[in-house]
Design a protein around this motif. Structure first.
Motif, short mmCIF file in Angstrom:
data_model
loop_
_atom_site.label_atom_id
_atom_site.label_comp_id
_atom_site.label_asym_id
_atom_site.label_seq_id
_atom_site.Cartn_x
_atom_site.Cartn_y
_atom_site.Cartn_z
N LEU A 108 9.18 -147.81 -32.43
CA LEU A 108 8.12 -147.50 -31.81
C LEU A 108 7.40 -146.48 -32.96
CD1 LEU A 108 6.12 -147.56 -29.25
CD2 LEU A 108 7.12 -145.10 -28.77
N PRO A 109 6.22 -146.87 -33.59
CA PRO A 109 5.70 -146.11 -34.54
C PRO A 109 4.82 -144.99 -34.47
CG PRO A 109 4.17 -147.71 -34.05
CD PRO A 109 5.39 -148.18 -33.14
N VAL A 110 5.87 -143.79 -33.96
CA VAL A 110 5.25 -142.61 -33.50
C VAL A 110 4.94 -141.76 -34.58
CG1 VAL A 110 6.02 -142.74 -31.40
CG2 VAL A 110 7.44 -141.61 -33.14
N PHE A 111 5.75 -141.75 -36.14
CA PHE A 111 5.47 -140.96 -37.03
C PHE A 111 4.46 -141.62 -38.25
CE2 PHE A 111 10.08 -140.34 -35.74
CZ PHE A 111 9.70 -139.00 -35.19
N ARG A 112 3.50 -142.02 -37.72
CA ARG A 112 2.40 -142.41 -38.42
C ARG A 112 0.94 -141.87 -38.39
NH1 ARG A 112 3.65 -149.28 -38.34
NH2 ARG A 112 5.85 -148.93 -38.95
N GLY A 113 0.11 -141.61 -39.16
CA GLY A 113 -1.19 -141.46 -39.06
C GLY A 113 -1.58 -140.20 -38.20
N GLY A 114 -2.76 -140.30 -37.46
CA GLY A 114 -2.94 -139.38 -36.68
C GLY A 114 -2.32 -138.73 -35.43
N PHE A 115 -1.33 -139.79 -34.94
CA PHE A 115 -0.57 -139.42 -33.80
C PHE A 115 0.45 -138.76 -34.46
CE2 PHE A 115 2.96 -140.27 -31.05
CZ PHE A 115 2.16 -140.06 -29.55
N ASN A 116 1.03 -138.99 -35.43
CA ASN A 116 2.12 -137.83 -36.02
C ASN A 116 1.66 -136.59 -36.39
OD1 ASN A 116 4.47 -137.54 -37.21
ND2 ASN A 116 3.40 -137.24 -39.12
N ARG A 117 0.51 -136.56 -36.96
CA ARG A 117 -0.27 -135.28 -37.31
C ARG A 117 -0.44 -134.61 -36.04
NH1 ARG A 117 -5.08 -134.24 -41.55
NH2 ARG A 117 -5.09 -132.00 -41.21
N TRP A 118 -1.28 -134.98 -35.17
CA TRP A 118 -1.67 -134.12 -34.00
C TRP A 118 -0.76 -133.95 -32.90
CZ3 TRP A 118 -5.03 -130.88 -35.68
CH2 TRP A 118 -5.99 -131.66 -36.59
N PHE A 119 0.16 -135.18 -32.65
CA PHE A 119 0.95 -135.07 -31.40
C PHE A 119 2.54 -134.57 -31.80
CE2 PHE A 119 4.07 -135.99 -28.24
CZ PHE A 119 3.53 -135.34 -27.30
N MET A 120 2.90 -135.50 -32.78
CA MET A 120 4.43 -135.35 -33.09
C MET A 120 4.69 -134.05 -34.16
SD MET A 120 5.93 -137.57 -31.50
CE MET A 120 7.52 -137.33 -32.18
N SER A 121 3.26 -133.66 -34.66
CA SER A 121 3.80 -132.15 -35.65
C SER A 121 3.07 -130.91 -34.75
CB SER A 121 3.16 -132.79 -36.84
OG SER A 121 3.80 -133.81 -37.68
N PHE A 122 1.42 -131.15 -34.75
CA PHE A 122 0.83 -130.00 -34.35
C PHE A 122 1.12 -129.73 -32.79
CE2 PHE A 122 -2.87 -128.08 -32.31
CZ PHE A 122 -3.08 -127.29 -33.19
N ALA A 123 1.23 -130.80 -32.00
CA ALA A 123 1.09 -130.33 -30.45
C ALA A 123 2.73 -129.84 -29.96
CB ALA A 123 0.98 -131.77 -29.63
N LEU A 124 3.54 -130.58 -30.90
CA LEU A 124 4.92 -130.21 -30.54
C LEU A 124 5.31 -128.71 -31.10
CD1 LEU A 124 7.13 -133.39 -30.99
CD2 LEU A 124 6.20 -132.43 -29.03
N ASP A 125 4.84 -128.28 -31.99
CA ASP A 125 4.76 -126.84 -32.61
C ASP A 125 4.14 -126.01 -31.86
OD1 ASP A 125 6.08 -127.71 -34.84
OD2 ASP A 125 4.93 -126.78 -36.35
N LEU A 126 3.03 -126.51 -31.18
CA LEU A 126 2.12 -125.58 -30.32
C LEU A 126 3.02 -125.46 -28.92
CD1 LEU A 126 -0.55 -124.18 -30.24
CD2 LEU A 126 -1.42 -126.08 -29.07
N ALA A 127 3.60 -126.35 -28.40
CA ALA A 127 4.23 -126.48 -27.31
C ALA A 127 5.54 -125.56 -27.48
CB ALA A 127 4.99 -127.78 -26.69
N GLY A 128 6.09 -125.61 -28.63
CA GLY A 128 7.17 -124.56 -28.70
C GLY A 128 6.87 -123.29 -28.89
#
Length: 657
Positions: A108-128
């Motif tokens: 599943l391509p979750v580490f690409r483009g805006g989804f990676n930047r805003w969810f897999m990176s930014f949102a997960l850091d914010l959630a932590g």
């Protein structure tokens, strides 16, 4: 370079294999809860009938709002925000972890483009960060400055290890992220990982640190998941379930005892009246006890607990929770450990239910114990016992009264209900009949209804709904009185009833239909509002201020808040006490405690003081028991008569036609 799952990790797929036994441990732990809960008497709400907002036994709206969104948590804003950060942070992190697995397993391509930047990176850091803040708040609150509600009568242990473990999981996750970024370059959106990578710099040591911390983080995360059912955080699972199965009707749902089961001569065991052991409760009640957070919000709002009485609803529930956990489901000493003194202090005001974020029905548990004490063991406080005896002998609980049943109307021209001619039965009730101060409510209603040209009449013979008996635990007596009323109402063709007492209204609408008595029942506050709206009453509006006290059996139990206030607003300026509507404080008379000798501070004095402190010219209510209790309570602070029923105020302000 882009993000590569299992980068720098050998045999990383083993973490998926380790997840299997951790999930088994989790499921086994939850099965342990179910084993304890299923020892209850009956299945959890087997009703599979279709109704709006309900699928099978699940109430969808309650599940979404109170179970998942946790709307009641936010009534305490700081705790609510911290809880929201912790819970929703965990949800987002769990979702991110699932997406990583889906990437590994299915690409599943979750580490690409805006989804990676805003969810897999930014949102997960914010959630932590949100989870860490929530953990720090709760540790500080529980260990450094715990409020009384968390420590009285007993504080729950076991939170600190599980939340500390969660904190370590989050922090090691940040370190893993920082190590990866230090070696591979900036990851847009990962503001925590980028900061850590810059702080420690790019060194070869990061490769080793990253590798070890990755395994530590993964194994601790799996350990945290497996630990949940054995820790207080099991409420993450149990609260949504309990909310989904809780009847959303406001107030305590006491139901009725089926006495026909006692006539089964072939039965080997006589059914238990009320409850004496955990085994006498339903599975839903045992789920209540397992779900309790020990947060003490019920203790904090309980009028008995807050005025020095021996009852704490939190204390009752945690005693049952510990007994259930220890396997003492048949222990008949349980009721004695709770003490009858404490159980009879409950005013059945339902404030504890309203405050509970886990939707636990504390009053029903207490009332079940009361039924057992009264009907099985004949144990009841002396004053309540006299009231019960008076109900049995004379049909009303006001022992020692010098008033006769028709004294209240001796100077009034009050019509008697006639079948086929009269539209409404004006139900008088016991307190209005036998208490001199409350008799003025009936006189005012007769004046108002006559003024409005309403077709109404009263019964020739006095009657009681049986509510005092039911609230004190004497279900036998309640059923007997209710059946007699239903038979007589049927003979007289009564279909519409106006009540002046919310306790009578509650009995007619909640309990009588289950016995075959179905009527259109209207509280007098709603009827007054309808007469004003229809223009059948016109009032002289003055500049006086009026404070309104919400009766528990009209407000919290039946969600009637606006109509009495509309009536008050038609006469003067409404002012509110700090505790109003569904957060109102009881007058102290509910649950039969009108006939109780109080220990500690008198509840009616606390509530009367709150009302007087508003500085209002009048204090209005719409319940004769509240009127009597507050009038008595106010005597400690003033000699002026300031407490009135809204019917009395309306009668005083009537414009002549």
């Amino acid at each position: 370079m882009g993000r590569i799952p299992y980068w720098n990790i050998n045999l990383g797929i083993l973490i998926d294999a380790f997840a299997v036994p951790m999930i088994v441990i989790f499921v086994y732990g939850m099965y342990g809860h179910w084993k304890r809960i299923r020892q209850g008497k009956v299945r959890i709400n087997p009703d599979l009938s279709k109704s709006a907002g309900k699928i099978g036994p699940v109430y969808i709206y309650a599940l979404l709002t109170k179970g998942i969104l946790g709307t009641r948590i936010y009534k305490k804003i700081y705790t609510g925000v911290a809880h929201g950060g912790l819970f929703w942070g965990m949800v987002i992190l769990l979702l991110g972890t699932i997406l990583v697995f889906l990437n590994v397993l299915f690409g599943l391509p979750v580490f690409r483009g805006g989804f990676n930047r805003w969810f897999m990176s930014f949102a997960l850091d914010l959630a932590g960060i949100a989870v860490i803040c929530g953990i720090l708040f709760f540790l500080f609150r529980r260990l450094v400055f715990p409020p009384e509600r968390l420590t009285e009568p007993k504080a729950r242990t076991g939170f600190s290890p599980i939340v500390l473990l969660l904190g370590v999981v989050i922090l090691t996750g940040f370190v893993v992220e920082g190590g990866r970024i230090a070696c591979n370059g900036i990851d847009n959106g990962s503001f925590i990982g980028n900061y850590l990578s810059m702080m420690f710099g790019k060194t070869d040591a990061w490769l080793t640190v990253h590798r070890y911390m990755w395994w530590i983080h993964g194994l601790l995360a799996l350990g945290f998941l497996a630990y949940i059912p054995y820790s207080p955080l099991v409420h993450l699972v149990l609260v949504p379930v309990n909310a989904a199965l809780a009847d959303p009707m406001p107030g305590t749902k006491m139901g009725l005892i089926d006495f026909s089961s006692f006539e089964d001569e072939e039965s080997e065991e006589m059914p238990v009246l009320g409850a004496a052991t955990l085994a006498d409760f339903s599975q839903k009640r045992l789920l209540d006890y397992s779900t309790c957070l020990w947060c003490g919000r019920c203790h904090e709002v309980c009028p008995a607990a807050q005025t020095g009485k021996p009852l704490s609803p939190k204390g009752v529930i945690i005693t049952l929770a510990e007994s259930l956990q220890d396997g003492h489901v048949e222990d008949d000493s349980l009721i004695d450990s709770l003490t009858s003194e404490a159980l009879f202090c409950c005013t059945t005001c339902a404030a504890c239910m309203e405050a509970c974020p886990a939707l636990i029905n504390q009053p029903k548990t207490i009332m079940k114990f009361r039924q057992n004490l009264v009907m099985e063991r004949s144990e009841i406080p002396e004053m309540m016992g006299k009231a019960n005896s008076s109900l049995e002998l004379r049909g009303h609980p006001f022992f020692g009264t010098g008033a006769g049943p028709r004294d209240w109307c001796k100077d009034l021209n009050v019509p008697v209900f006639e079948e086929g001619k009269t539209e409404y039965l004006l139900w008088i009730g016991c307190s209005v009949t036998y208490e001199e101060r409350a008799q003025q409510i009936a006189g005012s209603m007769v004046k108002i209804l006559s003024h409005a040209g309403t077709s109404f009449g009263i019964l020739e013979d006095f009657r009681c709904t049986g509510d005092p008996a039911k609230q004190m635990g004497n279900e036998f007596l309640f059923a007997e009185l209710a059946q007699q009323n239903i038979e007589d109402f049927s003979d007289m063709g009564i279909k519409k009833i106006i009540t002046m007492c919310p306790h009578c209204y509650n009995s007619f609408t909640r309990h009588y239909p289950k016995l075959g008595g179905n009527y259109q029942v209207i509280p007098h506050s709603l009827f007054l509002k309808s007469l004003l709206k229809a223009g059948r009453l016109r009032l002289n509006r003055e500049s006086k201020t009026i404070c309104y006290h919400d009766p528990c059996y009209l407000g919290r139990r039946n969600a009637i808040y606006d109509e009495p206030r509309d009536v008050v607003n038609s006469m003067g300026k409404l002012v509110e006490m700090a505790r109003n509507r569904n957060e109102s404080f009881c007058c102290g008379g509910g649950g039969g405690n009108y006939w109780a000798e109080e220990v500690g501070t008198r509840i009616n004095q606390v509530r009367a003081k709150e009302a007087l402190d508003t500085g209002a010219d009048f204090i209005a209510t719409s319940c004769p028991f509240c009127l009597l209790m507050l009038t008595d309570g106010a005597k400690k602070f003033t000699e002026d008569q300031k407490i009135f029923d809204i019917a009395e105020l309306v009668a005083l302000q009537l414009e002549e036609r």
